[in-house]
Motif scaffolding. Structure first.
Motif, PDB file in Angstrom:
ATOM      1  N   VAL A 346       0.871  -1.172   0.000  1.00 42.46           N
ATOM      2  CA  VAL A 346       0.000   0.000   0.000  1.00 42.46           C
ATOM      3  C   VAL A 346       0.910   1.224   0.000  1.00 42.46           C
ATOM      4  CG1 VAL A 346      -1.784   1.270   1.224  1.00 42.46           C
ATOM      5  CG2 VAL A 346      -1.813  -1.236   1.232  1.00 42.46           C
ATOM      6  N   ALA A 347       0.824   2.026  -1.067  1.00 38.81           N
ATOM      7  CA  ALA A 347       1.791   3.113  -1.239  1.00 38.81           C
ATOM      8  C   ALA A 347       1.129   4.325  -1.869  1.00 38.81           C
ATOM      9  CB  ALA A 347       2.975   2.640  -2.093  1.00 38.81           C
ATOM     10  N   GLY A 348       1.840   5.451  -1.798  1.00 44.60           N
ATOM     11  CA  GLY A 348       1.377   6.680  -2.432  1.00 44.60           C
ATOM     12  C   GLY A 348       1.340   7.836  -1.459  1.00 44.60           C
ATOM     13  N   GLY A 349       1.130   9.012  -1.994  1.00 40.44           N
ATOM     14  CA  GLY A 349       1.154  10.242  -1.213  1.00 40.44           C
ATOM     15  C   GLY A 349       1.931  11.304  -1.959  1.00 40.44           C
ATOM     16  N   GLN A 350       2.666  12.114  -1.233  1.00 41.63           N
ATOM     17  CA  GLN A 350       3.459  13.188  -1.838  1.00 41.63           C
ATOM     18  C   GLN A 350       4.925  12.768  -1.843  1.00 41.63           C
ATOM     19  OE1 GLN A 350       1.826  15.578   1.336  1.00 41.63           O
ATOM     20  NE2 GLN A 350       1.240  17.169  -0.121  1.00 41.63           N
ATOM     21  N   LEU A 351       5.488  12.616  -3.033  1.00 40.96           N
ATOM     22  CA  LEU A 351       6.858  12.130  -3.165  1.00 40.96           C
ATOM     23  C   LEU A 351       7.905  13.210  -2.942  1.00 40.96           C
ATOM     24  CD1 LEU A 351       6.498   9.673  -6.179  1.00 40.96           C
ATOM     25  CD2 LEU A 351       6.645   9.129  -3.757  1.00 40.96           C
ATOM     26  N   LYS A 352       7.512  14.465  -2.903  1.00 38.78           N
ATOM     27  CA  LYS A 352       8.422  15.588  -2.606  1.00 38.78           C
ATOM     28  C   LYS A 352       9.612  15.623  -3.554  1.00 38.78           C
ATOM     29  CE  LYS A 352       8.733  13.781   1.408  1.00 38.78           C
ATOM     30  NZ  LYS A 352       9.167  13.432   2.795  1.00 38.78           N
ATOM     31  N   GLY A 353       9.381  15.263  -4.801  1.00 38.96           N
ATOM     32  CA  GLY A 353      10.437  15.331  -5.800  1.00 38.96           C
ATOM     33  C   GLY A 353      11.321  14.106  -5.874  1.00 38.96           C
ATOM     34  N   ALA A 354      11.096  13.111  -5.029  1.00 42.24           N
ATOM     35  CA  ALA A 354      11.955  11.926  -4.992  1.00 42.24           C
ATOM     36  C   ALA A 354      11.592  10.953  -6.115  1.00 42.24           C
ATOM     37  CB  ALA A 354      11.835  11.227  -3.643  1.00 42.24           C
ATOM     38  N   ASP A 355      12.582  10.197  -6.567  1.00 46.43           N
ATOM     39  CA  ASP A 355      12.400   9.181  -7.599  1.00 46.43           C
ATOM     40  C   ASP A 355      12.098   7.835  -6.939  1.00 46.43           C
ATOM     41  OD1 ASP A 355      12.815   8.374 -10.546  1.00 46.43           O
ATOM     42  OD2 ASP A 355      14.096   6.972  -9.446  1.00 46.43           O
ATOM     43  N   VAL A 356      11.238   7.029  -7.569  1.00 48.97           N
ATOM     44  CA  VAL A 356      10.869   5.735  -6.981  1.00 48.97           C
ATOM     45  C   VAL A 356      11.303   4.554  -7.834  1.00 48.97           C
ATOM     46  CG1 VAL A 356       8.911   6.611  -5.638  1.00 48.97           C
ATOM     47  CG2 VAL A 356       8.551   5.913  -8.014  1.00 48.97           C
ATOM     48  N   ASP A 357      12.028   4.801  -8.926  1.00 50.41           N
ATOM     49  CA  ASP A 357      12.401   3.695  -9.813  1.00 50.41           C
ATOM     50  C   ASP A 357      13.276   2.656  -9.114  1.00 50.41           C
ATOM     51  OD1 ASP A 357      12.047   3.689 -13.118  1.00 50.41           O
ATOM     52  OD2 ASP A 357      11.365   5.485 -12.098  1.00 50.41           O
ATOM     53  N   ASP A 358      14.317   3.101  -8.409  1.00 50.95           N
ATOM     54  CA  ASP A 358      15.191   2.146  -7.730  1.00 50.95           C
ATOM     55  C   ASP A 358      14.427   1.372  -6.661  1.00 50.95           C
ATOM     56  OD1 ASP A 358      17.338   2.842  -9.263  1.00 50.95           O
ATOM     57  OD2 ASP A 358      18.254   4.165  -7.772  1.00 50.95           O
ATOM     58  N   LEU A 359      13.551   2.061  -5.951  1.00 57.33           N
ATOM     59  CA  LEU A 359      12.750   1.408  -4.925  1.00 57.33           C
ATOM     60  C   LEU A 359      11.935   0.263  -5.515  1.00 57.33           C
ATOM     61  CD1 LEU A 359      11.305   1.241  -2.127  1.00 57.33           C
ATOM     62  CD2 LEU A 359       9.748   3.003  -2.966  1.00 57.33           C
ATOM     63  N   VAL A 360      11.211   0.551  -6.594  1.00 56.72           N
ATOM     64  CA  VAL A 360      10.343  -0.464  -7.192  1.00 56.72           C
ATOM     65  C   VAL A 360      11.170  -1.581  -7.831  1.00 56.72           C
ATOM     66  CG1 VAL A 360       8.597  -0.879  -8.960  1.00 56.72           C
ATOM     67  CG2 VAL A 360       8.456   1.172  -7.521  1.00 56.72           C
ATOM     68  N   ARG A 361      12.275  -1.224  -8.469  1.00 56.31           N
ATOM     69  CA  ARG A 361      13.129  -2.234  -9.101  1.00 56.31           C
ATOM     70  C   ARG A 361      13.633  -3.245  -8.067  1.00 56.31           C
ATOM     71  NH1 ARG A 361      16.910   0.834 -10.475  1.00 56.31           N
ATOM     72  NH2 ARG A 361      16.087   1.485 -12.485  1.00 56.31           N
ATOM     73  N   GLN A 362      14.069  -2.751  -6.933  1.00 56.84           N
ATOM     74  CA  GLN A 362      14.603  -3.641  -5.905  1.00 56.84           C
ATOM     75  C   GLN A 362      13.505  -4.448  -5.213  1.00 56.84           C
ATOM     76  OE1 GLN A 362      16.884  -1.065  -3.333  1.00 56.84           O
ATOM     77  NE2 GLN A 362      18.161  -0.343  -5.029  1.00 56.84           N
ATOM     78  N   ALA A 363      12.319  -3.855  -5.080  1.00 55.64           N
ATOM     79  CA  ALA A 363      11.222  -4.537  -4.378  1.00 55.64           C
ATOM     80  C   ALA A 363      10.460  -5.505  -5.264  1.00 55.64           C
ATOM     81  CB  ALA A 363      10.260  -3.500  -3.801  1.00 55.64           C
ATOM     82  N   ALA A 364      10.603  -5.382  -6.575  1.00 58.21           N
ATOM     83  CA  ALA A 364       9.767  -6.131  -7.521  1.00 58.21           C
ATOM     84  C   ALA A 364       9.658  -7.625  -7.209  1.00 58.21           C
ATOM     85  CB  ALA A 364      10.273  -5.914  -8.944  1.00 58.21           C
ATOM     86  N   PRO A 365      10.755  -8.340  -6.874  1.00 58.21           N
ATOM     87  CA  PRO A 365      10.617  -9.784  -6.626  1.00 58.21           C
ATOM     88  C   PRO A 365       9.746 -10.116  -5.415  1.00 58.21           C
ATOM     89  CG  PRO A 365      12.914  -9.184  -7.034  1.00 58.21           C
ATOM     90  CD  PRO A 365      12.163  -7.909  -6.844  1.00 58.21           C
ATOM     91  N   ARG A 366       9.541  -9.156  -4.519  1.00 61.67           N
ATOM     92  CA  ARG A 366       8.774  -9.414  -3.306  1.00 61.67           C
ATOM     93  C   ARG A 366       7.300  -9.028  -3.446  1.00 61.67           C
ATOM     94  NH1 ARG A 366      12.350  -9.409   1.352  1.00 61.67           N
ATOM     95  NH2 ARG A 366      14.497  -9.270   0.633  1.00 61.67           N
ATOM     96  N   LEU A 367       6.965  -8.299  -4.492  1.00 58.08           N
ATOM     97  CA  LEU A 367       5.610  -7.755  -4.620  1.00 58.08           C
ATOM     98  C   LEU A 367       4.644  -8.784  -5.188  1.00 58.08           C
ATOM     99  CD1 LEU A 367       6.294  -4.129  -5.971  1.00 58.08           C
ATOM    100  CD2 LEU A 367       5.990  -4.907  -3.599  1.00 58.08           C
ATOM    101  N   ARG A 368       3.528  -8.966  -4.492  1.00 60.93           N
ATOM    102  CA  ARG A 368       2.458  -9.831  -4.988  1.00 60.93           C
ATOM    103  C   ARG A 368       1.257  -9.013  -5.454  1.00 60.93           C
ATOM    104  NH1 ARG A 368       6.349 -11.960  -4.997  1.00 60.93           N
ATOM    105  NH2 ARG A 368       7.102 -13.716  -3.763  1.00 60.93           N
ATOM    106  N   GLY A 369       1.272  -7.725  -5.122  1.00 61.61           N
ATOM    107  CA  GLY A 369       0.210  -6.822  -5.525  1.00 61.61           C
ATOM    108  C   GLY A 369       0.519  -5.446  -4.977  1.00 61.61           C
ATOM    109  N   ALA A 370      -0.189  -4.449  -5.468  1.00 64.72           N
ATOM    110  CA  ALA A 370      -0.008  -3.083  -4.975  1.00 64.72           C
ATOM    111  C   ALA A 370      -1.331  -2.351  -5.035  1.00 64.72           C
ATOM    112  CB  ALA A 370       1.046  -2.346  -5.799  1.00 64.72           C
ATOM    113  N   VAL A 371      -1.597  -1.573  -4.003  1.00 64.45           N
ATOM    114  CA  VAL A 371      -2.768  -0.692  -3.962  1.00 64.45           C
ATOM    115  C   VAL A 371      -2.234   0.715  -3.739  1.00 64.45           C
ATOM    116  CG1 VAL A 371      -4.976  -0.188  -2.872  1.00 64.45           C
ATOM    117  CG2 VAL A 371      -4.140  -2.554  -2.956  1.00 64.45           C
TER     118      VAL A 371
END
Length: 458
Positions: A346-371
């Motif tokens: 469960v994610a989202g909100g105000q990113l304050k200019g931050a990038d999330v690509d590295d976060l998602v790339r590293q987490a991808a093998p653990r993710l079974r779904g996202a809301v």
């Protein structure tokens, strides 16, 4: 008599105005919002002779100093003060200057994530050692209120905002937990943000850094004798982990050949790799102040984690629901995502200019779904599409706070036995909630409602 202008009637601004007024100084507070809380604070301060000006973003005539409590350098009031030659300082800098003779030394800590947990761990260790100690700064109690009290030592959590406006701090010891992109909309760039954090080291008696964090390591490099902490086996001059033990090879008689056991991994709650790093940072600061090993261990055992930090809300149908609403940036969310193996995120909100690509790339093998919910959920969705295209995703466009009920319902639908539904938003909360605690409480309430529906058979 000189006049001080105070920017804002928040917790720190109100404390600054009160302390200065009690010292007999002239004070004018400038505040943009005339809400119920601000009006009440202004009324209270007026009894001390403090004037509050609402909506007037101008430096009062005759002011020689402006005390800011987190306002950005580009704010019109701050810019006007600097253009007029008025000195601008932060609340923490003011507190340092107001310290009486024989004031309590400061053990200072900063970083992108984990500051509050580490400072509270540190305070628990100091108390276990019999020291009269208090956690202050960004952790809650304004430093300006605490410096005149007869404490043995202050555990001081410092934000990048506070450090930006500080120039003479000289803590007994200072630690940086980690550096990752955050508040770039305030500082303007990652180098400026890191430079603000590095100010904590400039006059510190002992420099302590996270040897596993490249940015923190670079910031400590100019300081000979800096003490590192690591999740690996420590070298001489470091604290680290040997099997299941936290070990000190820095604050011992012979750092080359000797080591001292401080605690075990089982003493750390909640257990997660980033929390081990928090414990090591706290232990390094405590040891720099002469705290014995047994008090480090007892402090960790006595420590009660704050809410909304990997807090286990419930287990429903073999699915765990965890509230990590305090994860208000990608770096914090990354730490949480590495703590579980199969996640509905469960994610989202105000990113304050931050990038999330590295976060998602590293987490991808653990993710079974996202809301996803909140203002910048689209950017997270785009990153998931790039790096985890097969992960089922639910977009909650509703921006009402009641949307969290639907969020949890959808997360439960995506989850399978053995999964963890993890609220670790990677963004700030003010687009939908009064703050990250309100967001976490909404999540917990929605989980309780889910349990109630299941028990009713719906």
């Amino acid at each position: 008599m000189s006049l001080t202008c105070v920017a804002g009637l928040g917790v720190s601004g109100t404390a600054v105005a009160r302390v200065l007024a009690e010292r007999g100084e002239r004070v004018v507070v400038v505040e943009a919002a005339a809400g119920e809380r601000q009006l009440a604070a202004a009324t209270e301060l007026s009894g001390l002779g403090v004037e509050t000006r609402f909506g007037e973003m101008a430096v009062p005539e005759g002011a020689t100093r402006l005390v800011t409590t987190g306002w950005a350098p580009h704010h019109p009031l701050i810019a006007a003060a600097r253009d007029a030659g008025v000195e601008v300082v932060g609340e923490v800098e003011l507190a340092w200057r107001l310290r009486p003779a024989q004031a309590a030394p400061w053990l200072a800590l900063t970083g992108t994530n984990g500051k509050t947990t580490a400072v509270r761990m540190l305070t628990s260790m100091l108390l276990a050692a019999g020291r009269k100690a208090l956690a202050v700064g960004n952790v809650g109690v304004p430093v300006v209120r605490a410096v005149a009290e007869p404490y043995d030592v202050l555990a001081v959590e410092l934000s990048s905002f506070q450090l930006h406006w500080s120039s003479t701090l000289a803590p007994h010891s200072a630690a940086i937990l980690n550096i990752a992109p955050d508040h770039l909309d305030w500082h303007g760039s990652l180098p400026e943000y890191a430079a603000a954090k590095a100010r904590v080291y400039e006059r510190a008696g002992t420099v302590i850094f996270n040897a596993d964090d490249p940015a923190a390591t670079r910031l400590a490099a100019p300081y000979p004798g800096a003490v590192g902490f690591t999740l690996r086996v420590p070298r001489g001059g470091q604290l680290g982990v040997v099997e299941d033990l936290l070990v000190d090879r820095a604050f011992v008689a012979d750092p080359v050949d000797a080591a001292e056991e401080l605690a075990t991994l089982a003493d750390i709650r909640p257990f997660a790799p980033h929390n081990v790093a928090n414990a090591l940072a706290a232990a390094a600061l405590a040891r720099s102040f002469g705290v014995p090993a047994e008090a480090v261990r007892q402090g960790l055992r006595d420590f009660v984690p704050d809410p909304h930090r990997l807090f286990h809300v419930d287990r429903i149908g073999e699915v765990d629901y965890v509230d990590d609403s305090k994860a208000t940036n990608p770096h914090a969310a990354a730490a949480a995502l590495t703590s579980y193996t199969s996640i509905v995120w469960v994610a989202g909100g105000q990113l304050k200019g931050a990038d999330v690509d590295d976060l998602v790339r590293q987490a991808a093998p653990r993710l079974r779904g996202a809301v996803l919910l909140g203002a910048d959920r689209g950017r997270i969705a785009e990153a998931i599409a790039r790096h985890a295209p097969n992960v089922p995703l639910v977009d909650i466009a509703d921006r009402e706070t009641g949307a969290m009920d639907r969020v949890v319902t959808e997360a439960a639908r995506l989850a399978s036995p053995g999964d963890t539904v993890l609220l670790s938003p990677a963004g700030a909360s003010l687009d939908m909630f009064a703050g990250y605690p309100a967001r976490g409480e909404a999540f917990a309430h929605a989980v309780r409602e889910l349990r109630a529906r299941r028990e009713r058979g719906h």
